[in-house]
Design a protein around this motif. Structure first.
Motif, PDB file in Angstrom:
ATOM      1  N   LEU A 149      26.236 -50.160  70.061  1.00  0.00           N
ATOM      2  CA  LEU A 149      25.278 -50.700  71.023  1.00  0.00           C
ATOM      3  C   LEU A 149      25.926 -51.021  72.364  1.00  0.00           C
ATOM      4  O   LEU A 149      25.261 -50.983  73.402  1.00  0.00           O
ATOM      5  N   ALA A 150      27.190 -51.354  72.322  1.00  0.00           N
ATOM      6  CA  ALA A 150      27.855 -51.837  73.543  1.00  0.00           C
ATOM      7  C   ALA A 150      29.288 -51.325  73.635  1.00  0.00           C
ATOM      8  O   ALA A 150      29.915 -51.008  72.630  1.00  0.00           O
ATOM      9  N   ASP A 151      29.770 -51.266  74.861  1.00  0.00           N
ATOM     10  CA  ASP A 151      31.164 -50.899  75.120  1.00  0.00           C
ATOM     11  C   ASP A 151      31.915 -52.162  75.530  1.00  0.00           C
ATOM     12  O   ASP A 151      31.816 -52.621  76.662  1.00  0.00           O
ATOM     13  N   ALA A 209      32.163 -60.969  79.870  1.00  0.00           N
ATOM     14  CA  ALA A 209      32.151 -60.415  81.229  1.00  0.00           C
ATOM     15  C   ALA A 209      32.641 -58.974  81.262  1.00  0.00           C
ATOM     16  O   ALA A 209      32.364 -58.238  82.216  1.00  0.00           O
ATOM     17  N   ASN A 210      33.342 -58.556  80.206  1.00  0.00           N
ATOM     18  CA  ASN A 210      33.890 -57.200  80.163  1.00  0.00           C
ATOM     19  C   ASN A 210      33.239 -56.347  79.077  1.00  0.00           C
ATOM     20  O   ASN A 210      33.854 -55.425  78.549  1.00  0.00           O
ATOM     21  N   THR A 211      31.987 -56.668  78.738  1.00  0.00           N
ATOM     22  CA  THR A 211      31.228 -55.923  77.740  1.00  0.00           C
ATOM     23  C   THR A 211      29.935 -55.420  78.369  1.00  0.00           C
ATOM     24  O   THR A 211      29.249 -56.173  79.071  1.00  0.00           O
ATOM     25  N   TYR A 212      29.615 -54.162  78.111  1.00  0.00           N
ATOM     26  CA  TYR A 212      28.446 -53.549  78.730  1.00  0.00           C
ATOM     27  C   TYR A 212      27.640 -52.784  77.682  1.00  0.00           C
ATOM     28  O   TYR A 212      28.205 -52.062  76.862  1.00  0.00           O
ATOM     29  N   PRO A 238      23.827 -47.150  78.232  1.00  0.00           N
ATOM     30  CA  PRO A 238      22.624 -46.968  79.055  1.00  0.00           C
ATOM     31  C   PRO A 238      21.321 -46.908  78.265  1.00  0.00           C
ATOM     32  O   PRO A 238      20.277 -47.377  78.742  1.00  0.00           O
ATOM     33  N   GLU A 239      21.367 -46.344  77.059  1.00  0.00           N
ATOM     34  CA  GLU A 239      20.123 -46.160  76.298  1.00  0.00           C
ATOM     35  C   GLU A 239      19.816 -47.309  75.351  1.00  0.00           C
ATOM     36  O   GLU A 239      18.736 -47.349  74.735  1.00  0.00           O
ATOM     37  N   THR A 240      20.722 -48.280  75.216  1.00  0.00           N
ATOM     38  CA  THR A 240      20.586 -49.293  74.171  1.00  0.00           C
ATOM     39  C   THR A 240      19.280 -50.081  74.251  1.00  0.00           C
ATOM     40  O   THR A 240      18.528 -50.168  73.274  1.00  0.00           O
ATOM     41  N   LEU A 279      26.172 -62.244  74.402  1.00  0.00           N
ATOM     42  CA  LEU A 279      25.908 -61.067  75.230  1.00  0.00           C
ATOM     43  C   LEU A 279      24.454 -60.623  75.126  1.00  0.00           C
ATOM     44  O   LEU A 279      23.776 -60.431  76.139  1.00  0.00           O
ATOM     45  N   MET A 280      23.951 -60.462  73.896  1.00  0.00           N
ATOM     46  CA  MET A 280      22.597 -59.942  73.723  1.00  0.00           C
ATOM     47  C   MET A 280      21.553 -60.907  74.244  1.00  0.00           C
ATOM     48  O   MET A 280      20.460 -60.497  74.647  1.00  0.00           O
TER      49      MET A 280
END
Length: 213
Positions: free
Chosen positions: A15-17, A84-87, A90-92, A120-121
């Motif tokens: 789901l995330a990087d 802060a360093n988790t993204y 794009p499609e999540t 994060l979520m």
């Protein structure tokens, strides 16, 4: 691909990087203890394993006390740096929202701590969006043990044949296999298609869009 009533996801590289944050935290701890020459790719290959396993793989250390000390240092680093360093990929958000609109149950099963996933979520999704989140602190045995996945299935009161688990690693694939649920491999991470193909799977795709196509 058939429709399922319940979609359960790994978090990191699915789901995330969060690889940037993970690499920074590991490198800070490793360098503090004079473990040099460990490149970022080596660290990324351990994502999905427990912190103790990862540190042991990278350093060769097997002493439980030392590995626990490294783990605690990592957690302190992550508290300050990880979110802060988790993204999200794009499609999540699009995919999860579409599944929810279809009436599906949505959950996350991860070795990452639940509170960090929720931090994060909570910035990206409405409160209460996920039907369940099982983190590393919620289980006695970590993936590839099916404990977390089976716990979610029990709590959501669904049948195994109605569940699809999605993850990026061979650890995730083995977890699904042991839990006897269908698996889709997602190639967001460092694990190759060829590696995932060694395990039972419904499909292996480059991203999550397979669920809404």
């Amino acid at each position: 691909m058939k429709q399922y009533t319940t979609y359960l996801f790994d978090f990191d590289y699915t789901l995330a990087d969060s690889s940037k944050g993970i690499v920074i935290c590991y490198q800070n701890v490793l360098k503090r203890h004079h473990h040099t020459g460990i490149d970022d790719h080596t660290i990324k290959r351990t994502i999905g394993k427990t912190l103790e396993e990862s540190f042991s793989i990278m350093t060769g250390i097997t002493d439980p006390k030392t590995l626990d000390e490294y783990k605690q240092e990592y957690v302190k680093e992550a508290d300050a740096l990880m979110t802060a360093n988790t993204y999200l990929f794009p499609e999540t958000v699009k995919v999860l929202t579409a599944l929810k609109k279809q009436g599906a149950k949505i959950g996350i099963i991860s070795t990452k701590y639940r509170y960090r996933i929720m931090e994060l979520m909570g910035q990206k999704m409405p409160q209460g969006f996920f039907d369940i989140i099982v983190g590393g602190e919620d289980v006695k045995t970590h993936k590839p043990s099916p404990e977390g996945l089976l716990h979610a299935i029990e709590m959501l009161n669904c049948k195994k044949e109605e569940v699809l688990y999605l993850g990026d690693s061979t650890v995730d694939a083995e977890t699904a296999h042991r839990a006897e649920v269908d698996f889709v491999g997602i190639l967001h991470g460092a694990t190759t298609k060829e590696e995932l193909e060694q395990y039972p799977h419904v499909a292996i795709r480059t991203d999550l869009n397979i669920l809404v196509s």
